[in-house]
Design an enzyme around this catalytic site. Structure first.
Site, PDB file in Angstrom:
ATOM      1  N   GLU A 181       3.526 -23.056 -14.493  1.00  0.00           N
ATOM      2  CA  GLU A 181       2.062 -23.102 -14.631  1.00  0.00           C
ATOM      3  C   GLU A 181       1.427 -21.779 -14.191  1.00  0.00           C
ATOM      4  O   GLU A 181       0.501 -21.285 -14.836  1.00  0.00           O
ATOM      5  CB  GLU A 181       1.471 -24.245 -13.792  1.00  0.00           C
ATOM      6  CG  GLU A 181       1.888 -25.646 -14.244  1.00  0.00           C
ATOM      7  CD  GLU A 181       1.493 -25.928 -15.686  1.00  0.00           C
ATOM      8  OE1 GLU A 181       0.431 -25.452 -16.117  1.00  0.00           O
ATOM      9  OE2 GLU A 181       2.262 -26.620 -16.385  1.00  0.00           O
ATOM     10  N   ASP A 188       8.162 -20.106 -19.243  1.00  0.00           N
ATOM     11  CA  ASP A 188       9.495 -20.491 -18.758  1.00  0.00           C
ATOM     12  C   ASP A 188      10.231 -19.274 -18.203  1.00  0.00           C
ATOM     13  O   ASP A 188      10.861 -19.327 -17.145  1.00  0.00           O
ATOM     14  CB  ASP A 188      10.330 -21.100 -19.893  1.00  0.00           C
ATOM     15  CG  ASP A 188       9.966 -22.556 -20.175  1.00  0.00           C
ATOM     16  OD1 ASP A 188       9.172 -23.129 -19.398  1.00  0.00           O
ATOM     17  OD2 ASP A 188      10.472 -23.122 -21.159  1.00  0.00           O
TER      18      ASP A 188
END
Ligand SMILES: [Zn+2]
Length: 419
Positions: free
Chosen positions: A278, A359
């Site tokens: 995030e 990621d």
């Protein structure tokens, strides 16, 4: 029938046909490829969970098709019967044509449409989600949520819409630019207010006061230069067993929010990986880019509405004898989705690229892909994600890459090893 109405009907039918076809294609794909656990999910799913995920996928697809048919039917009925210009005329006859009155009519149409969708909401929550063990909402909470949503719509949406229509009176031709600026200011205000005023109306937020999890997550935030004053737990379990994490607010008000369901499902190292992902979205300016994109599309939208409002043939094609900005806004609101649907593969492609980037950021921030892969696998399992989505279906509907795609990008070696 005139050409503009025919064009609108063609757009609605084309979208519906595409939705139904994509759903069918996807259903067949799942039924063929997931009779046993697909190779790329062998380490993730046991056969029983896989079968359940297929069942869940198919049940959602069935309900989705009925819902698509229903919404297209309602929209066709609204446009073909000429009920909108008629009702708008009756309404104006009663309360006049002020910005407030016109805005109220637009909201009433919105409310009426959402009432026709209520049975689907109910069925999805208390039948479908319930059957697969996801539902934790009570009918009372469900009704309260809808009532609060309705109250907020009138409290916030009505003045905003009325102000936009007032701008048409005040500034004339260039109103769309001012309307756009007003909208931006409103959204900015919401960013500040949402975590403090709006979200607490629906959920309880408890600050994480002490403990290894808090130290670990704040440590990560510090390491990655993400300023956040506090971490909050949200009682997501009040409504559903699905889980999530997000941050809200701007500047000083920024806070990290973890669903209690997520904390129950993941280990500390995995929660850290999810938060790192995030933070990646934030640090890589994905949030800013998405906001920029939505601001740009709002600008184009307002410009188009202003232009269409000046073309008598547009409103008249739908039966409005003297089209106004209000009636054009209404038509644009109803038909916008039939056009934007075709843009969703482009937007999803963009969003999926962001997911890969976040990621990669997370892997760098925590020193390896292990915990992130662990978290993604658990979430895939817990949420009964479709084990074999059709590529075209995912192009239209998936904002996130599938688990095998994400693992493959994080860890190219294992993918070669598995095959
Ligand atoms: Zn993400």
């Amino acid at each position: 029938m005139n050409w503009i109405l025919i064009l609108a009907l063609a757009l609605i039918v084309a979208r519906l046909a595409a939705e139904l076809w994509l759903s069918r294609v996807n259903q067949r794909h799942v039924q063929q490829r997931a009779t046993s656990v697909p190779d790329d999910l062998k380490e993730v799913l046991d056969p029983a969970t896989c079968a359940r995920a297929v069942e869940y996928t198919l049940a959602k697809a069935r309900l989705g098709r009925i819902h698509d048919l229903w919404s297209a039917g309602v929209l066709l009925l609204l446009l073909l019967t000429g009920v909108l210009p008629l009702a708008f005329g009756v309404w104006a006859g009663q309360v006049g044509h002020s910005a407030w009155a016109d805005a109220a009519f637009l909201l009433l149409v919105l409310v009426a449409l959402s009432i026709t969708a209520l049975p689907f909401d109910w069925h999805a929550q208390f039948r479908l989600e319930e059957r697969f063990g996801f539902n934790t909402t009570t009918p009372k909470t469900w009704w309260l949520d809808h009532m609060k949503g309705l109250a907020l719509l009138w409290l916030l949406g009505w003045p905003l819409l009325a102000l936009i229509l007032k701008l048409v009176e005040w500034v004339g031709r260039g109103w769309w630019l001012w309307a756009w600026l007003t909208m931006l200011a409103f959204q900015l205000a919401m960013f500040f207010l949402a975590p403090v005023i709006l979200l607490p109306l629906f959920n309880k937020f408890t600050p994480l006061l002490t403990g290894t999890l808090r130290d670990r997550l704040l440590g990560l935030a510090g390491r990655t230069g993400f300023r956040a004053r506090n971490i909050f737990l949200m009682d997501g379990s009040k409504r559903s067993r699905h889980s999530n994490a997000f941050f809200t607010g701007l500047g000083r008000f920024r806070r990290i929010v973890l669903f209690d369901t997520l904390v129950q499902q993941l280990a500390e190292s995995e929660l850290e990986a999810v938060l790192a992902h995030e933070i990646g979205h934030f640090k890589l300016k994905h949030v800013l880019k998405m906001l920029g994109l939505s601001a740009l599309s709002a600008l184009i939208g307002f410009y188009l509405v202003a232009w269409l409002a000046g073309q008598a043939w547009f409103g008249q094609g739908f039966g409005f004898r003297t089209p106004t900005v209000a009636s054009t806004l209404l038509l644009a609101g109803l038909l916008g989705g039939t056009v934007s649907f075709w843009l969703s593969p482009v937007l999803n492609h963009w969003s999926r690229r962001h997911e890969f980037e976040a990621d990669r950021f997370a892997t760098g921030a925590i020193g390896g892909p292990g915990p992130l892969i662990g978290a993604l696998r658990k979430l895939n399992r817990e949420n009964l994600s479709n084990p074999a989505p059709h590529p075209l279906y995912s192009a239209f509907y998936y904002s996130h890459p599938t688990l095998p795609e994400r693992e493959g990008a994080l860890n190219p070696k294992t993918e070669v090893g598995v095959t």
